[in-house]
Motif scaffolding. Sequence first.
Motif, PDB file in Angstrom:
ATOM      1  N   LEU A 101      38.907 -21.665  -5.071  1.00  0.00           N
ATOM      2  CA  LEU A 101      37.758 -22.014  -4.228  1.00  0.00           C
ATOM      3  C   LEU A 101      36.427 -21.678  -4.887  1.00  0.00           C
ATOM      4  O   LEU A 101      35.391 -22.279  -4.561  1.00  0.00           O
ATOM      5  CB  LEU A 101      37.862 -21.297  -2.883  1.00  0.00           C
ATOM      6  CG  LEU A 101      38.797 -21.920  -1.852  1.00  0.00           C
ATOM      7  CD1 LEU A 101      39.050 -20.953  -0.701  1.00  0.00           C
ATOM      8  CD2 LEU A 101      38.236 -23.248  -1.331  1.00  0.00           C
ATOM      9  N   ARG A 104      34.040 -24.374  -6.035  1.00  0.00           N
ATOM     10  CA  ARG A 104      33.134 -25.088  -5.136  1.00  0.00           C
ATOM     11  C   ARG A 104      31.753 -24.448  -5.089  1.00  0.00           C
ATOM     12  O   ARG A 104      30.784 -25.055  -4.637  1.00  0.00           O
ATOM     13  CB  ARG A 104      33.708 -25.130  -3.718  1.00  0.00           C
ATOM     14  CG  ARG A 104      35.051 -25.798  -3.601  1.00  0.00           C
ATOM     15  CD  ARG A 104      35.013 -27.257  -3.940  1.00  0.00           C
ATOM     16  NE  ARG A 104      34.786 -28.095  -2.753  1.00  0.00           N
ATOM     17  CZ  ARG A 104      34.937 -29.415  -2.735  1.00  0.00           C
ATOM     18  NH1 ARG A 104      35.300 -30.043  -3.839  1.00  0.00           N
ATOM     19  NH2 ARG A 104      34.715 -30.095  -1.636  1.00  0.00           N
ATOM     20  N   ARG A 107      28.179 -25.981  -6.331  1.00  0.00           N
ATOM     21  CA  ARG A 107      27.675 -27.181  -5.670  1.00  0.00           C
ATOM     22  C   ARG A 107      27.409 -26.976  -4.172  1.00  0.00           C
ATOM     23  O   ARG A 107      27.273 -27.938  -3.426  1.00  0.00           O
ATOM     24  CB  ARG A 107      28.659 -28.342  -5.856  1.00  0.00           C
ATOM     25  CG  ARG A 107      28.875 -28.723  -7.321  1.00  0.00           C
ATOM     26  CD  ARG A 107      29.727 -29.965  -7.437  1.00  0.00           C
ATOM     27  NE  ARG A 107      30.025 -30.311  -8.810  1.00  0.00           N
ATOM     28  CZ  ARG A 107      29.216 -31.010  -9.606  1.00  0.00           C
ATOM     29  NH1 ARG A 107      28.051 -31.434  -9.160  1.00  0.00           N
ATOM     30  NH2 ARG A 107      29.564 -31.290 -10.849  1.00  0.00           N
ATOM     31  N   ARG A 108      27.374 -25.722  -3.720  1.00  0.00           N
ATOM     32  CA  ARG A 108      27.189 -25.484  -2.297  1.00  0.00           C
ATOM     33  C   ARG A 108      26.362 -24.222  -2.066  1.00  0.00           C
ATOM     34  O   ARG A 108      26.210 -23.403  -2.968  1.00  0.00           O
ATOM     35  CB  ARG A 108      28.544 -25.338  -1.598  1.00  0.00           C
ATOM     36  CG  ARG A 108      29.343 -24.151  -2.079  1.00  0.00           C
ATOM     37  CD  ARG A 108      30.797 -24.233  -1.688  1.00  0.00           C
ATOM     38  NE  ARG A 108      30.959 -24.358  -0.258  1.00  0.00           N
ATOM     39  CZ  ARG A 108      30.851 -23.345   0.595  1.00  0.00           C
ATOM     40  NH1 ARG A 108      30.530 -22.154   0.153  1.00  0.00           N
ATOM     41  NH2 ARG A 108      31.069 -23.517   1.880  1.00  0.00           N
ATOM     42  N   PHE A 114      33.643 -21.708   3.451  1.00  0.00           N
ATOM     43  CA  PHE A 114      34.398 -22.821   2.897  1.00  0.00           C
ATOM     44  C   PHE A 114      34.939 -23.696   4.021  1.00  0.00           C
ATOM     45  O   PHE A 114      35.459 -23.203   5.030  1.00  0.00           O
ATOM     46  CB  PHE A 114      35.551 -22.301   2.035  1.00  0.00           C
ATOM     47  CG  PHE A 114      35.084 -21.671   0.758  1.00  0.00           C
ATOM     48  CD1 PHE A 114      34.471 -22.427  -0.222  1.00  0.00           C
ATOM     49  CD2 PHE A 114      35.255 -20.308   0.531  1.00  0.00           C
ATOM     50  CE1 PHE A 114      34.039 -21.850  -1.407  1.00  0.00           C
ATOM     51  CE2 PHE A 114      34.825 -19.716  -0.648  1.00  0.00           C
ATOM     52  CZ  PHE A 114      34.214 -20.490  -1.622  1.00  0.00           C
ATOM     53  N   ASP A 118      36.884 -28.177   1.398  1.00  0.00           N
ATOM     54  CA  ASP A 118      36.891 -27.284   0.232  1.00  0.00           C
ATOM     55  C   ASP A 118      38.301 -26.767  -0.043  1.00  0.00           C
ATOM     56  O   ASP A 118      38.772 -26.762  -1.186  1.00  0.00           O
ATOM     57  CB  ASP A 118      35.964 -26.091   0.473  1.00  0.00           C
ATOM     58  CG  ASP A 118      34.494 -26.469   0.522  1.00  0.00           C
ATOM     59  OD1 ASP A 118      34.108 -27.437  -0.154  1.00  0.00           O
ATOM     60  OD2 ASP A 118      33.740 -25.780   1.235  1.00  0.00           O
ATOM     61  N   ALA A 121      40.547 -29.475  -1.418  1.00  0.00           N
ATOM     62  CA  ALA A 121      40.268 -29.736  -2.834  1.00  0.00           C
ATOM     63  C   ALA A 121      40.872 -28.650  -3.712  1.00  0.00           C
ATOM     64  O   ALA A 121      41.429 -28.937  -4.784  1.00  0.00           O
ATOM     65  CB  ALA A 121      38.753 -29.818  -3.057  1.00  0.00           C
ATOM     66  N   VAL A 157      38.316 -27.988  -9.582  1.00  0.00           N
ATOM     67  CA  VAL A 157      37.654 -28.024  -8.282  1.00  0.00           C
ATOM     68  C   VAL A 157      36.155 -28.253  -8.434  1.00  0.00           C
ATOM     69  O   VAL A 157      35.520 -28.888  -7.593  1.00  0.00           O
ATOM     70  CB  VAL A 157      37.928 -26.716  -7.497  1.00  0.00           C
ATOM     71  CG1 VAL A 157      37.041 -26.610  -6.268  1.00  0.00           C
ATOM     72  CG2 VAL A 157      39.388 -26.653  -7.072  1.00  0.00           C
ATOM     73  N   GLN A 158      35.588 -27.777  -9.527  1.00  0.00           N
ATOM     74  CA  GLN A 158      34.145 -27.924  -9.736  1.00  0.00           C
ATOM     75  C   GLN A 158      33.750 -29.375 -10.000  1.00  0.00           C
ATOM     76  O   GLN A 158      32.598 -29.754  -9.810  1.00  0.00           O
ATOM     77  CB  GLN A 158      33.675 -27.030 -10.883  1.00  0.00           C
ATOM     78  CG  GLN A 158      32.157 -26.907 -10.969  1.00  0.00           C
ATOM     79  CD  GLN A 158      31.725 -25.802 -11.907  1.00  0.00           C
ATOM     80  OE1 GLN A 158      32.421 -24.789 -12.064  1.00  0.00           O
ATOM     81  NE2 GLN A 158      30.576 -25.969 -12.540  1.00  0.00           N
ATOM     82  N   GLN A 159      34.700 -30.191 -10.472  1.00  0.00           N
ATOM     83  CA  GLN A 159      34.479 -31.637 -10.664  1.00  0.00           C
ATOM     84  C   GLN A 159      33.293 -31.905 -11.593  1.00  0.00           C
ATOM     85  O   GLN A 159      32.358 -32.628 -11.252  1.00  0.00           O
ATOM     86  CB  GLN A 159      34.283 -32.332  -9.323  1.00  0.00           C
ATOM     87  CG  GLN A 159      35.503 -32.235  -8.411  1.00  0.00           C
ATOM     88  CD  GLN A 159      35.312 -32.898  -7.066  1.00  0.00           C
ATOM     89  OE1 GLN A 159      34.219 -32.902  -6.511  1.00  0.00           O
ATOM     90  NE2 GLN A 159      36.374 -33.470  -6.537  1.00  0.00           N
TER      91      GLN A 159
END
Length: 250
Positions: A101, A104, A107-108, A114, A118, A121, A157-159
Motif C-alpha cells: 500500500l 499509493r 500519488r495521494r 486507504f 487502494d 490495487a 502499485v505506484q504505476q
Amino acid sequence: MDAPCSKRLEVENLSVHFGDRSALADVTCWFAAGESASLVGPNGAGKSTLLKALAGMLTPSHGVVRFDGAPVRRPNPDVVYVPQRSGVDWTFPLNVLDVALMGRGPRRSRLRSFSPDDRAAAMNALSQVGMDRLASAQIGQLSGGQQQRVFLARALVQQGEVYLLDEPFAGVDIPTQELLVGLFNQLRGDGKTIVYATHDLALVTASSDRVLLLNRRLIASGPPREVMSRDNLLAAFGGQAVVPVLGNVA
C-alpha cells in the motif's frame, strides 16, 4: 548503437561528489521508453549513486538529469525507486499488504486513509508477484526472495513510467530471479523504462536490452554481448576480479 528518439531519462555530464570523494564523474547517458538497462560495475562504482540521482533523491554536484525533457530536482511519482533490501529495517511492524500500500503514497494525500480501490490495487500487485496469499504476514518473517517480491509489488502499485531498482537480483532464489526477468519483459512491453544495478553478470543478457558499464565514469554502453568484452570488463573490474566470467564473453 544509435539512441532511440523516445528517451525518458537523460543524464548530461553528471558528477556527484561526497566531500572530497568522487562517486560519479562526467557521466552522460540516456534511458529509453520500452527498454531494460542494467548498470554493471564493482562495489563503489557509482551504480547506487546514479540510480538515486535519476530518482531525484541526490542533487548533482555538476551536470543535469532530465525526465521527459525537464530537469529532475526532486522525486517524481512517475519515477519509482526500489532500494536494496539490505538497507531496509525488516523488523518494523508492518505486514505484506501494508508495504504494498505504500506504493499509493506518492500519488495521494497523507491525510486520507486507504480506500477499497487502494487495497484492491495492492492485492492485484501482490498477486502479480505471487505474494497475495501472504498479505497478512509480517515482513520480518519473509525470506529474501519474498521480501524482494513485496518490494516489486509496492513499485507496481505506484504505476510509474520508470522503474529504478538497486540490486534486485541480490540474495534471491531462482524462481524470484525468473519472476523478475518476466516482470521486466512485461513492463518494457508496456512502454515502461527499467534501470537496475546488478553484480550478476550471468543475468544481464537475459534481463536487459542494454548494459552500462561503470566505474565512477561510464566505460561503455550498448548491447550486453558488445559491452561485456574482456577489455571493458578489465577496465571496470580490473585483474582477477573478472576471471570467472571471461569465458562467457567475447
